[in-house]
Design a protein around this motif. Structure first.
Motif, PDB file in Angstrom:
ATOM      1  N   GLY A 165       0.804  -1.213   0.000  1.00 42.47           N
ATOM      2  CA  GLY A 165       0.000   0.000   0.000  1.00 42.47           C
ATOM      3  C   GLY A 165       0.835   1.259   0.000  1.00 42.47           C
ATOM      4  N   GLY A 166       2.093   1.166   0.458  1.00 48.57           N
ATOM      5  CA  GLY A 166       2.978   2.322   0.443  1.00 48.57           C
ATOM      6  C   GLY A 166       3.418   2.683  -0.954  1.00 48.57           C
ATOM      7  N   ASN A 167       3.913   1.681  -1.703  1.00 47.15           N
ATOM      8  CA  ASN A 167       4.275   2.024  -3.080  1.00 47.15           C
ATOM      9  C   ASN A 167       3.043   2.332  -3.915  1.00 47.15           C
ATOM     10  N   CYS A 168       1.884   1.768  -3.538  1.00 52.95           N
ATOM     11  CA  CYS A 168       0.626   2.106  -4.204  1.00 52.95           C
ATOM     12  C   CYS A 168       0.300   3.586  -4.015  1.00 52.95           C
ATOM     13  N   ALA A 169       0.486   4.102  -2.789  1.00 48.16           N
ATOM     14  CA  ALA A 169       0.218   5.515  -2.518  1.00 48.16           C
ATOM     15  C   ALA A 169       1.132   6.404  -3.357  1.00 48.16           C
ATOM     16  N   VAL A 170       2.422   6.046  -3.423  1.00 48.65           N
ATOM     17  CA  VAL A 170       3.359   6.822  -4.223  1.00 48.65           C
ATOM     18  C   VAL A 170       2.966   6.772  -5.701  1.00 48.65           C
TER      19      VAL A 170
END
Length: 276
Positions: A165-170
């Protein structure tokens, strides 16, 4: 202004046993009115054949005459659960009540589940394309706006996620900087983006986008001592590229492993920093 940080001894064994203590903003406070949470069942047109839960959390200070900021959390219930590690709704209630951030509607979006029963999380979150950001901008946010007044200012639109979800947010912010400009990414799984982590090269070769990014990495994240697919190394490469490209960013490096404890501890300060 100089901030005095209390001394905390570093653990000598360097295992994954480190846990961080929560601050006052991560617990319910008797003087803070609770916001209201609406649960939705959502079938996506961007991801046909998937369904998911979405929760919309509105702090008590919300006034429909004053359009609110909006903050979208991936792994919805995991980040909303008041008894969990992150407690996003409680944090929003506390920070809004104290005036530390603008009145902000939290939108907690679970990853999709295919009709056959398989989770669609990695397909949605790890892909380096505009699709997931389009899903949020074209499906989820319009539903929020149908119910509540949301600001048109993209500097008041944020997105949060951890692990994949972190790289998704970026990635959502990267492809939609006209929408999502405040990004919090925790222990991001850049190492498992198909084709490899694109951001170090992109950040060095692409004109800066108008993003403000809060990033967290862990000394004992997955494969921290391995030569490839190293979660720690890829997060550090991402942060270094942000610095070299002149972005408004902040990196916090902790001693824990791949778990949301430090994420939850940092969330209040991350939101204060993002919306400062």
């Amino acid at each position: 202004m100089t901030t005095l940080v209390p001394h905390v001894p570093l653990p000598p064994d360097q295992d994954d046993g480190v846990r961080y203590a929560y601050g006052r903003d991560s617990s319910r406070r008797p003087d803070v009115p609770r916001g209201t949470t609406t649960e939705l069942d959502w079938r996506s047109t961007t991801y046909p054949g998937t369904s998911r839960k979405v929760w919309i959390h509105v702090p008590a200070a919300y006034d429909p005459a004053e359009p609110a900021a909006v903050l979208i959390f991936q792994d919805g219930w995991w980040y909303l659960d008041p008894d969990g590690d992150v407690r996003g709704g409680i944090v929003l209630d506390n920070l809004v009540h104290r005036g530390d951030i603008p009145v902000t509607i939290g939108v907690f979006v679970d990853p999709g589940v295919l009709d056959a029963g398989e989770r669609n999380r990695n397909a949605e979150y790890d892909a380096f394309d505009a699709r997931y950001g389009t899903f949020l901008a074209d499906e989820i946010v319009p539903e929020v706006r149908r119910r509540f007044a949301v600001s048109d200012d993209p500097d008041r639109w944020g997105i949060v996620g951890g692990s994949s979800g972190g790289n998704c947010a970026v990635t959502a912010a990267w492809h939609h900087p006209d929408r999502f400009r405040r990004v919090a990414c925790f222990l991001s799984s850049f190492a498992q983006i198909p084709g490899g982590n694109p951001y170090p090269d992109l950040l060095r070769t692409t004109p800066p986008r108008p993003l403000r990014i809060f990033s967290q990495a862990g000394h004992r994240d997955l494969r921290w001592d391995q030569p490839d697919h190293n979660w720690l190394a890829e997060n550090l490469r991402f942060a270094a590229a942000l610095a070299e490209a002149g972005y408004d960013f902040r990196l916090v490096l902790g001693d824990g492993g791949h778990n949301p404890n430090h994420t939850g501890v940092l969330l209040p300060d991350a939101l204060r920093w993002l919306f400062r």
